[in-house]
Design a protein around this motif. Structure first.
Motif, PDB file in Angstrom:
ATOM      1  N   PHE A 104       1.069  -6.254   3.516  1.00 17.72           N
ATOM      2  CA  PHE A 104       2.296  -6.898   3.989  1.00 17.72           C
ATOM      3  C   PHE A 104       3.486  -6.480   3.157  1.00 17.72           C
ATOM      4  O   PHE A 104       4.549  -6.171   3.670  1.00 17.72           O
ATOM      5  N   LYS A 105       3.288  -6.460   1.844  1.00 19.27           N
ATOM      6  CA  LYS A 105       4.415  -6.224   0.952  1.00 19.27           C
ATOM      7  C   LYS A 105       4.654  -4.744   0.686  1.00 19.27           C
ATOM      8  O   LYS A 105       5.487  -4.394  -0.143  1.00 19.27           O
ATOM      9  N   LEU A 106       3.937  -3.879   1.357  1.00 21.21           N
ATOM     10  CA  LEU A 106       4.002  -2.448   1.065  1.00 21.21           C
ATOM     11  C   LEU A 106       5.438  -1.934   1.082  1.00 21.21           C
ATOM     12  O   LEU A 106       6.175  -2.145   2.033  1.00 21.21           O
ATOM     13  N   TYR A 107       5.842  -1.269   0.009  1.00 26.99           N
ATOM     14  CA  TYR A 107       7.208  -0.733  -0.036  1.00 26.99           C
ATOM     15  C   TYR A 107       7.254   0.716  -0.522  1.00 26.99           C
ATOM     16  O   TYR A 107       7.700   1.598   0.211  1.00 26.99           O
ATOM     17  N   ASP A 108       6.750   0.944  -1.750  1.00 30.50           N
ATOM     18  CA  ASP A 108       6.848   2.281  -2.354  1.00 30.50           C
ATOM     19  C   ASP A 108       6.301   3.370  -1.439  1.00 30.50           C
ATOM     20  O   ASP A 108       6.931   4.392  -1.208  1.00 30.50           O
ATOM     21  N   GLN A 109       5.094   3.133  -0.969  1.00 31.74           N
ATOM     22  CA  GLN A 109       4.414   4.142  -0.157  1.00 31.74           C
ATOM     23  C   GLN A 109       5.197   4.413   1.122  1.00 31.74           C
ATOM     24  O   GLN A 109       5.340   5.548   1.560  1.00 31.74           O
ATOM     25  N   ASN A 110       5.712   3.334   1.719  1.00 31.75           N
ATOM     26  CA  ASN A 110       6.477   3.449   2.947  1.00 31.75           C
ATOM     27  C   ASN A 110       7.746   4.258   2.706  1.00 31.75           C
ATOM     28  O   ASN A 110       8.082   5.186   3.449  1.00 31.75           O
ATOM     29  N   LEU A 111       8.430   3.936   1.622  1.00 25.54           N
ATOM     30  CA  LEU A 111       9.678   4.625   1.282  1.00 25.54           C
ATOM     31  C   LEU A 111       9.428   6.109   1.043  1.00 25.54           C
ATOM     32  O   LEU A 111      10.145   6.970   1.542  1.00 25.54           O
TER      33      LEU A 111
END
Lengths: 281, 481
Positions: free
Chosen positions: A213-220
């Motif tokens: 849910f909180k995924l950020y770094d990988q997405n960016l």
């Protein structure tokens, strides 16, 4: 002994409490307050009621579509990560040569930071896709499956370790009794092993749920939301709102508060649900 | 008993280290955020004491540069070393403490947001134009009465507030266009049936297109992979197209309607934008379908290695070209061509010249710090030592009358910018992207261009995206104020 411990209770709890207050409670309260303000920095907020929340859900903000994408991602990620991790754990608790080496190798991706992983996978996936005259950012499905792949690669090792610990705690007399009673391998797995490792399943689903849910770094690093925000997850959407345009930090903050309530709610539900299935040994 | 004593001591020391640890962590986190941090004053005891003394005196009410401190939050990571050196030199010369912290690339707004609320906040920071000023206006001081402002050559470049005050002063003028490699062009002009004999003949889009397409046909003969370097469209690497190239249609549209800002963009020069964008992507060393994997650094490297003849970028790109290992481009061969898009009368168009870096002084800093900061800026932009740093080390074309002809930068691209600026037959295109509504707009424009190259959006859809997103973002930021 009990008495002494009680006497030093405050001394022992104080450092943690202070750190927790500084790093979590205070910023959190401030964050909730700021979500009702228009602000540039944390100390020049001007109260503006719930207009941030209204803007957060307006059609142009992309919050709902990124939420939809996130939910799709989370469901597939939880299922695939847990099934694969459990499978690996089962394999590596069998008496195969070199299990320790395999365990280490599978665990290692978890030690690499998300940004690095994102760029590495971007390069690898592009290397394959460019052979076919396309690239990772050409279609949102590429980005979606890329993220799933990445997340699996990163999380499986960690979950596997937790499952291994759980599997090793299944009493051998139970397994032996099942075998003597003539249970097949599948029956043993579903009727004995899985109920016994339910606590591990609770932990693993919770960890995968909240992390996905909180995924950020990988997405960016992998797609940064391209093409056209179609692979933008909620955390990235919040950051983009925060810095994307002047005067919208409050809207980003409001989205963050909504997101917190959502993740906390879903996480608690999941805990309640899996806890019920845990059995006492 | 002894045991108890020891355990109590241990407890106390543990708590103490925890607390110290917390404090230390805070610093470390700052470092991580802010890149590099060096105080010009190397913890010199006597000097520190002196500083304390004068500060105490300031509390008595005297407001002057004496005892004030300067803290500059620097925007460009590549010039961090130079700024640290300038800070140390200034401290040595005047005794004023100057601290320079550099934000990591792309993290300026985030770093500024967290730094400015600290007790020891930046006294000097920068905004990127009127839109950035709107975000930081509570923290910008009126600089109208400073000498620094009086030296500004073109007063219209400064950021003015609604009350007529001057809140941001541009500290560098930059220019961009199409950078070309004279050596490859000469090679082309010598080929049989070349469409032009010299660069002077290329002064409109039709001619540019003819030459470029002919060069693509002859690329084996010219030993290049393509005419243009890759049109980098990786998210975050697309500013050359969604900001710089997009400036041209906006410039002409503003000129037609005699306006300085637009609530709605008609995008009537969309065809012109498409002209040159298509030319870039179809005559490049990379296939259009691969462009969303490319970044700016690789485009500049392609140019530096002589694989391509042209790349669109600004004079800041010289350090990048020069810094590539195995660079084959001679310094004298790096030249600028204006970006022609097929607008009537563009033969007289010059480079796009403007400013998007404006110094602001923190209005919430103490008066002594503000005075010290202004004094630092005035020293930097008027004293011989300061000016030498500005032109030679930072490579800035400074828009101030304190700079003589001998104080101009020597790198080839900066000289080209100056050449175009001084050529009275050319009209420079001003930087109008400072009125682009928001980062969100630019990002979406970049996404749309990426989709266009990947074939998932038609050009009409790109134009539609630009128009609707412009209007939406203008409306959104207007109501948020």
């Amino acid at each position: 002994m009990q008495k002494t411990l009680k006497k030093y209770f405050l001394v022992f709890i104080l450092p943690t409490l202070l750190a927790f207050a500084m790093a979590f409670i205070i910023p959190f309260i401030l964050g909730v307050y700021l979500s009702f303000c228009e602000f540039t920095t944390v100390d020049n907020g001007k109260f503006n009621g719930i207009s941030n929340y209204i803007n957060a859900f307006s059609s142009g903000s992309g919050f709902l579509s990124s939420l939809g994408f996130t939910v799709k991602f989370v469901i597939v990620a939880i299922v695939s990560i847990n099934i694969l991790a459990f499978g690996l754990a089962l394999l590596l608790t069998k008496k195969i040569k070199g299990t320790n080496v395999f365990r280490t190798v599978f665990f290692m991706p978890n030690l690499i930071g998300g940004i690095v992983l994102g760029y590495t996978w971007q390069q690898m996936l592009n290397a394959v896709l460019l052979q076919h005259g396309t690239n990772l950012l050409a279609k949102s499905t590429f980005g979606y499956w890329g993220l799933i792949l990445l997340m699996n690669w990163q999380m499986i090792g960690y979950m596997m370790i937790i499952y291994i610990a759980g599997l090793q705690n299944v009493p051998t007399d139970l397994l032996e009794a099942a075998r003597i009673d003539g249970a097949t391998g599948t029956q043993t797995l579903f009727k004995v092993t899985i109920p016994m490792v339910m606590p591990s399943i609770t932990i693993c689903t919770f960890l995968t749920l909240s992390n996905s849910f909180k995924l950020y770094d990988q997405n960016l690093a992998l797609t940064a939301g391209a093409p056209s925000h179609q692979t933008e997850m909620v955390a990235l959407n919040i950051v983009n709102t925060f810095y994307g345009r002047t005067g919208y930090s409050g809207v980003g903050q409001a989205k963050a508060v909504v997101f917190f309530i959502l993740v906390a709610g879903v996480g608690l539900l999941q805990l309640l649900f899996t806890r019920k299935r845990e059995v006492d040994q | 008993m002894k045991k108890k004593l020891i355990s109590t001591l241990l407890c106390v020391s543990m708590v103490a280290t925890m607390l110290v640890g917390c404090g230390g962590n805070d610093e470390a986190a700052d470092d991580g955020n802010a890149g590099t941090e060096t105080e010009a004053e190397e913890g010199d005891d006597t000097e520190a004491e002196e500083g304390d003394d004068t500060e105490a005196a300031d509390d008595g009410g005297s407001a002057s540069a004496e005892g004030g401190k300067v803290y500059y939050l620097n925007f460009k990571p590549e010039s961090d070393d130079i700024w640290q050196q300038i800070a140390a030199e200034y401290t040595e010369a005047t005794g004023t403490e100057v601290k320079v912290v550099t934000a990591a690339s792309g993290q300026y707004e985030a770093t500024l947001t967290s730094e400015i609320v600290k007790e020891d906040a930046p006294t000097l920071f920068q905004v990127n134009g009127p839109i950035g000023y709107q975000n930081w206006k509570d923290y910008c001081m009126d600089l109208k009465d400073t000498d620094f402002y009086s030296w500004l050559l073109d007063k219209s470049l400064a950021i003015e507030g609604e009350d007529g005050g001057v809140y941001g002063i541009p500290y560098v003028v930059e220019g961009y266009g199409i950078i070309y490699n004279q050596a490859i062009m000469d090679k082309y002009f010598a080929t049989e049936g070349a469409k032009a004999a010299s660069m002077e003949e290329i002064n409109n889009f039709a001619k540019l297109k003819e030459v470029v397409e002919d060069m693509t046909a002859k690329k084996a003969e010219l030993e290049i992979d393509g005419v243009f370097a890759s049109t980098s469209l990786l998210p975050g690497e697309d500013w050359r197209w969604q900001t710089h190239l997009a400036n041209l249609p906006v410039y002409y549209e503003l000129k037609d309607s005699n306006a300085t800002d637009l609530a709605e963009l008609e995008f009537k020069y969309a065809e012109n934008y498409k002209n040159v964008f298509d030319l870039y992507i179809n005559n490049s060393c990379s296939e259009p379908g691969t462009l969303t994997t490319m970044d700016v650094t690789s485009s500049m490297a392609e140019f530096a290695l002589g694989q391509v003849a042209m790349v669109q970028n600004g004079n800041w790109g010289w350090s990048q070209i020069n810094g590539v290992d195995g660079n084959t481009v001679a310094e004298g061969d790096v030249k600028f061509l204006p970006i022609y898009t097929g607008v009537t009368g563009e033969e007289n168009q010059g480079l796009c010249v403007g400013a998007e870096n404006f110094f602001c002084v923190n209005s919430k800093a103490s008066e002594a710090d503000q005075a010290a900061t202004v004094a630092f800026l005035e020293w930097l932009y008027s004293s011989p030592e300061g000016k030498a740093h500005v032109t030679n080390d930072l490579g800035f074309i400074a828009p101030f009358n304190t700079f003589e002809d001998s104080d101009k930068p020597t790198d080839p691209l900066a000289q080209e910018v100056l050449r175009y600026m001084e050529d009275s037959s050319k009209t420079s295109v001003s930087w109008n992207f400072t009125i682009f509504p928001s980062q969100a707009f630019k990002d979406d424009f970049g996404f749309a261009l990426g989709d266009y190259c990947n074939g998932s959006k038609t050009w009409e859809e790109v134009v539609e995206t630009v128009k609707t997103r412009w209007a939406e973002e203008k409306a959104a930021t207007a109501t948020a104020e």
